[in-house]
Design a protein around this motif. Structure first.
Motif, PDB file in Angstrom:
ATOM      1  N   ARG A 312       0.819  -1.223   0.000  1.00 41.09           N
ATOM      2  CA  ARG A 312       0.000   0.000   0.000  1.00 41.09           C
ATOM      3  C   ARG A 312       0.852   1.272   0.000  1.00 41.09           C
ATOM      4  NH1 ARG A 312      -4.064  -2.417   4.675  1.00 41.09           N
ATOM      5  NH2 ARG A 312      -4.884  -4.118   3.388  1.00 41.09           N
ATOM      6  N   ARG A 313       2.177   1.096  -0.089  1.00 38.37           N
ATOM      7  CA  ARG A 313       3.108   2.223  -0.111  1.00 38.37           C
ATOM      8  C   ARG A 313       2.931   3.132   1.098  1.00 38.37           C
ATOM      9  NH1 ARG A 313       4.229   3.706  -6.445  1.00 38.37           N
ATOM     10  NH2 ARG A 313       4.090   1.565  -7.225  1.00 38.37           N
ATOM     11  N   ALA A 314       2.665   2.542   2.233  1.00 40.74           N
ATOM     12  CA  ALA A 314       2.362   3.288   3.457  1.00 40.74           C
ATOM     13  C   ALA A 314       3.628   3.443   4.297  1.00 40.74           C
ATOM     14  CB  ALA A 314       1.259   2.576   4.251  1.00 40.74           C
ATOM     15  N   TYR A 315       4.523   4.289   3.831  1.00 41.61           N
ATOM     16  CA  TYR A 315       5.815   4.449   4.517  1.00 41.61           C
ATOM     17  C   TYR A 315       5.627   5.001   5.926  1.00 41.61           C
ATOM     18  CZ  TYR A 315      10.344   6.324   5.838  1.00 41.61           C
ATOM     19  OH  TYR A 315      11.496   6.616   6.529  1.00 41.61           O
ATOM     20  N   THR A 316       4.752   5.976   6.090  1.00 46.41           N
ATOM     21  CA  THR A 316       4.564   6.594   7.408  1.00 46.41           C
ATOM     22  C   THR A 316       4.136   5.552   8.436  1.00 46.41           C
ATOM     23  OG1 THR A 316       3.962   8.692   6.373  1.00 46.41           O
ATOM     24  CG2 THR A 316       3.357   8.387   8.691  1.00 46.41           C
ATOM     25  N   PHE A 317       3.207   4.682   8.056  1.00 48.56           N
ATOM     26  CA  PHE A 317       2.751   3.644   8.989  1.00 48.56           C
ATOM     27  C   PHE A 317       3.875   2.621   9.252  1.00 48.56           C
ATOM     28  CE2 PHE A 317      -1.279   5.314   7.444  1.00 48.56           C
ATOM     29  CZ  PHE A 317      -2.000   5.436   8.634  1.00 48.56           C
ATOM     30  N   TRP A 318       4.642   2.303   8.189  1.00 48.32           N
ATOM     31  CA  TRP A 318       5.769   1.369   8.395  1.00 48.32           C
ATOM     32  C   TRP A 318       6.771   1.971   9.367  1.00 48.32           C
ATOM     33  CZ3 TRP A 318      10.968   2.087   7.622  1.00 48.32           C
ATOM     34  CH2 TRP A 318      11.776   0.940   7.787  1.00 48.32           C
ATOM     35  N   LEU A 319       7.069   3.258   9.176  1.00 52.02           N
ATOM     36  CA  LEU A 319       8.035   3.920  10.044  1.00 52.02           C
ATOM     37  C   LEU A 319       7.524   3.971  11.477  1.00 52.02           C
ATOM     38  CD1 LEU A 319      10.727   5.454  10.215  1.00 52.02           C
ATOM     39  CD2 LEU A 319       9.458   7.554   9.708  1.00 52.02           C
ATOM     40  N   PHE A 320       6.260   4.255  11.658  1.00 50.57           N
ATOM     41  CA  PHE A 320       5.675   4.307  13.012  1.00 50.57           C
ATOM     42  C   PHE A 320       5.774   2.939  13.691  1.00 50.57           C
ATOM     43  CE2 PHE A 320       2.053   3.686  15.871  1.00 50.57           C
ATOM     44  CZ  PHE A 320       2.285   4.716  16.772  1.00 50.57           C
ATOM     45  N   SER A 321       5.430   1.876  12.955  1.00 45.62           N
ATOM     46  CA  SER A 321       5.510   0.535  13.546  1.00 45.62           C
ATOM     47  C   SER A 321       6.950   0.170  13.883  1.00 45.62           C
ATOM     48  CB  SER A 321       4.910  -0.500  12.592  1.00 45.62           C
ATOM     49  OG  SER A 321       5.707  -0.635  11.426  1.00 45.62           O
ATOM     50  N   ARG A 322       7.875   0.601  13.025  1.00 44.17           N
ATOM     51  CA  ARG A 322       9.285   0.327  13.258  1.00 44.17           C
ATOM     52  C   ARG A 322       9.792   1.059  14.498  1.00 44.17           C
ATOM     53  NH1 ARG A 322      13.367  -3.172  12.533  1.00 44.17           N
ATOM     54  NH2 ARG A 322      15.368  -2.154  12.213  1.00 44.17           N
ATOM     55  N   LEU A 323       9.420   2.325  14.629  1.00 48.85           N
ATOM     56  CA  LEU A 323       9.887   3.115  15.762  1.00 48.85           C
ATOM     57  C   LEU A 323       9.296   2.626  17.077  1.00 48.85           C
ATOM     58  CD1 LEU A 323       9.789   6.704  14.210  1.00 48.85           C
ATOM     59  CD2 LEU A 323      11.796   5.309  14.689  1.00 48.85           C
ATOM     60  N   SER A 324       8.035   2.258  17.058  1.00 46.71           N
ATOM     61  CA  SER A 324       7.408   1.782  18.289  1.00 46.71           C
ATOM     62  C   SER A 324       8.037   0.478  18.754  1.00 46.71           C
ATOM     63  CB  SER A 324       5.901   1.606  18.088  1.00 46.71           C
ATOM     64  OG  SER A 324       5.638   0.636  17.086  1.00 46.71           O
ATOM     65  N   PHE A 325       8.358  -0.385  17.796  1.00 50.01           N
ATOM     66  CA  PHE A 325       9.003  -1.647  18.151  1.00 50.01           C
ATOM     67  C   PHE A 325      10.397  -1.386  18.733  1.00 50.01           C
ATOM     68  CE2 PHE A 325      11.757  -5.253  16.910  1.00 50.01           C
ATOM     69  CZ  PHE A 325      11.109  -6.268  17.616  1.00 50.01           C
ATOM     70  N   ALA A 326      11.146  -0.476  18.086  1.00 49.08           N
ATOM     71  CA  ALA A 326      12.490  -0.165  18.575  1.00 49.08           C
ATOM     72  C   ALA A 326      12.435   0.480  19.948  1.00 49.08           C
ATOM     73  CB  ALA A 326      13.192   0.746  17.582  1.00 49.08           C
TER      74      ALA A 326
END
Length: 762
Positions: A312-326
């Motif tokens: 879905r080309r949803a970079y913002t959501f991918w980045l948010f999920s990545r940051l929350s996990f980190a």
């Protein structure tokens, strides 16, 4: 025709190449040939390959005139293969003992097109992890030979070339070749499994996959990692050409593409934060280009979410999920870090240091240090003196411990004072032969010069992890973080350069220019020799024998070191034994023996070198420095077996040393009484040693360092001939020159390769 041909592309791996070659050529199975392709490596790799090829006819070397990259280097090597099977091995990895015999046995048993072997990852700190091949093989209940259609899950095998051994005819028939660019294994690794009619597996660790701390292209951030998309484009185009046989695997290959590209995206050592969004967008485009119309095996859980966000080309959501996990994973570690910072900043002097770091950097200030402030000496002193001569715009200040002094004309600062913290914070240049404390910050634009302080005999740095006795509670992670600050690292010869790059795997520039501290030896005159003898209190006509042993990291008996009094009793009248132990050690006491002189506290070891007619040492780097003088050297190594087992050693002092060697005091005495210590054979041995280790000691090492570091000039030309020895004083026995009649061996060339810029040597 050999059973197995090993193709070895070589580029900038001088620190690891010898281990790789030894692991291959020292195997019990010998029906092999090795085609090493020197991909125009800018370091000493080409010379190392030629050295090994001169000793072993099974190794042939192709020297390329320009760098072509890993894939093309493999293709060049493939053109010289004569074996029935081909193994493409990376030259910074190494083969497990007994692996070639096991491989040969499995090849004879299964007659495969492709044999997949197991491997183990090995990190710089000696931690290792075996691959998942065995688990996958057991889960699939693999027969001895199979096709991918019969065991489709085997598409999950690591797609690299070096864990597979190919029938040469199979590669030729299918026109398999490696493309240019990074991730060159992708189009080959998957397609060969699809094309093979006979696949076999060897569930034995055959290769160790080195995980380098720094230096590997796969762990260097940059745009080259975007090339992974081009490689998958090539792979899917290849699957189209293969046609019906490849169709059932398209979905599985696509899933592997997503798996690998997401790993690359989430690895900061490959895709930096500033390139993440761009890489994510490129991955989304690759997803749209190659997603199979009938779907693909979608992962579950968090990985499934990643796939959906890419689709879905949803970079913002991918980045948010990545940051929350980190964030969840770093809470505990962050808390500990904050506690440590609070403790540091509570100290007044450290707060002052931090304040000074915010002030402008002094472009003309250099802070020098030797052995943590113990004095004015060694390589830093030689660099300082040449800097004063050639770079007067830079002023040097020496940090010294309280009570330690420097020459009156040298500016110094006492360690721990506010001026010391200010100098460290604001100086552009920090120069030391050891490391500055961990709290010292390397400012942007600052230059840290590690001059080092010896040519290594014993294991150093990361290599010490294999010999725990030499670590004694050392935190290797912290050591390497200190080394990460180095801008330049000085090396006295090619041998040391290879070791430093492996022992201290950091991002510095190596200055292989000789040791500055040895300039005084290479340039010494008879008058300077006489002055050194006078400073030590030697009388005219006395013969001086220096005894300089190294430090032991382990418990050792009294027999490990020379009984200086008893040995002196057996020396001829008029002989003086100059005793200087390692600065970490004070186990030898000279006492009041009339023929023993304690020179441990003499400020300049160079005076001892110049004054001594002969040297006795063990595993100390002083042998390399003293060899510049071309005077007799004896090795007393009574605990050699224990030392090299406990601490580790890079060379054998008995077979590779600079003169004569003894294991017992009686043997050492006899070497002196018989004159063997200064005889013809000892001179020849010393000549070979000097050619190997002292060829850069021409008296200009300090100049080369100063011009590169302080004047930002290219390194001046290195000497083309060997070191210039100092003429010994009259008390020395005159040594007859022993000529070396050996001539460089000519290497045959291959016309086809010459036309394409390659030279093949045997």
């Amino acid at each position: 025709m050999p059973l197995l041909s090993i193709v070895l592309p070589v580029y900038r791996v001088q620190a690891y190449l010898r281990e790789c070659l030894d692991s291959i050529l020292q195997q019990s199975f010998t029906d092999i040939e090795v085609i090493a392709v020197d991909d125009c490596s800018p370091d000493h790799c080409g010379a190392i390959l030629d050295e090994y090829a001169a000793r072993d006819r099974r190794l042939r070397v192709v020297h390329l005139a320009e760098n072509v990259g890993l894939g093309q280097a493999r293709n060049v090597g493939m053109r010289h293969v004569t074996g029935e099977y081909v193994w493409f091995v990376d030259s910074d990895d190494w083969i497990a003992p007994g692996a070639l015999a096991a491989v040969a046995d499995r090849l004879h048993t299964t007659d495969p097109d492709v044999l997949v072997v197991d491997y183990s990852k090995v990190w710089w700190n000696n931690k290792s992890a075996r691959s998942k091949l065995s688990n996958l093989a057991r889960a699939e209940s693999l027969p001895m030979v199979f096709t991918l259609a019969e065991r489709p899950n085997m598409i999950k095998l690591f797609h690299v070339a070096w864990n597979k051994i190919f029938r040469r005819e199979f590669l030729v028939r299918n026109e398999v070749a490696f493309p240019t660019g990074l991730y060159e294994d992708v189009p080959v690794g998957y397609s060969v499994l699809i094309l093979a009619d006979r696949i076999a597996v060897l569930e034995r660790v055959c290769i160790y996959y080195r995980q380098r701390r720094q230096g590997a292209i796969t762990s260097t951030p940059g745009y080259r990692h975007f090339e992974v998309f081009e490689q998958y484009d090539r792979l899917f185009a290849l699957l189209d050409r293969i046609g019906e046989r490849a169709a059932p695997f398209r979905g599985a290959v696509f899933a592997r593409m997503m798996y690998q590209c997401l790993l690359v995206l989430e690895n900061r050592d490959r895709v930096g934060r500033s390139h993440q969004q761009e890489f994510f967008a490129a991955l989304a485009k690759a997803y749209a280009r190659h997603v199979p119309a009938d779907g693909y095996p979608m992962p579950t859980g968090r990985e499934r979410v990643k796939h959906l966000l890419v689709a879905r080309r949803a970079y913002t959501f991918w980045l948010f999920s990545r940051l929350s996990f980190a964030l969840r994973r770093s809470v505990e570690g962050k808390a500990k870090w904050l506690q440590r910072k609070v403790r540091l900043r509570s100290r007044l002097r450290m707060a002052y240091y931090r304040f000074q770091l915010r002030r402008p950097m002094d472009e003309g200030l250099a802070v020098f240090s030797t052995y943590w402030g113990k004095g004015y000496s060694c390589n830093p002193a030689a660099v300082y003196e040449k800097m004063v001569e050639l770079a007067p715009g830079v002023r040097g200040v020496w940090e010294l411990k309280s009570g330690v002094t420097a020459p009156s004309e040298v500016d110094s600062v006492t360690i721990g004072t506010l001026r010391h913290y200010r100098m460290l914070a604001r100086a552009k240049y920090l120069v030391s032969n050891v490391n500055y404390p961990g709290w010292v910050v390397k400012r942007p634009g600052a230059v840290h010069l590690s001059t080092n302080h010896g040519t290594p005999v014993k294991a150093m740095g990361v290599d010490q992890l294999k010999h725990p006795a030499g670590i004694r509670g050392m935190n290797m992670n912290w050591l390497l973080k200190r080394c990460d600050r180095w801008t330049y690292s000085v090396s006295p010869n090619a041998y040391t350069t290879e070791i430093w790059e492996r022992a201290y795997p950091c991002g510095y520039e190596t200055l292989e220019v000789g040791y500055p501290r040895n300039d005084v030896l290479a340039n010494a005159t008879a008058e300077q020799v006489a002055d050194a003898r006078a400073r030590l209190g030697l009388e005219p006509g006395q013969v001086a024998v220096a005894y300089l042993p190294t430090y032991r990291d382990y418990e050792f008996g009294t027999d490990a070191l020379l009984n200086v009094g008893r040995f002196a009793d057996q020396l001829p009248p008029g002989t003086v034994l100059l005793v200087r132990v390692h600065h970490f050690d004070r186990t030898i006491v000279a006492g009041d023996h009339p023929q023993v002189m304690d020179v441990c506290d003499h400020p300049r070891v160079e005076d001892i070198y110049l004054a001594a007619d002969m040297l006795i040492t063990d595993y100390s780097s002083v042998m390399f420095d003293y060899a510049v003088l071309d005077r007799p050297i004896a090795i007393f190594a009574s605990d050699w077996d224990t030392y090299r087992t406990t601490r580790g050693a890079y060379l054998d002092v008995f077979s590779e040393g600079p003169g004569v060697a003894a294991r017992t005091e009686a043997e050492l005495v006899e070497l002196f009484r018989s004159g063997a210590v200064s005889g013809e054979q000892a001179a020849l041995t010393r000549k070979v040693f000097r050619k190997r280790f002292c060829y850069l000691d021409d008296g200009r090492a300090s100049e080369r360092v100063v011009r590169r570091v302080f004047l930002d000039q290219p390194v001046p030309a290195l000497p083309e001939t060997g070191a210039v020895p100092v003429v010994a004083i009259e008390q020395l026995q005159e040594l007859r020159t022993v000529e070396d009649d050996s001539q460089p061996r000519e290497s045959p060339t291959i016309d086809d390769d010459a036309r394409e810029g390659a030279v093949l040597t045997h």
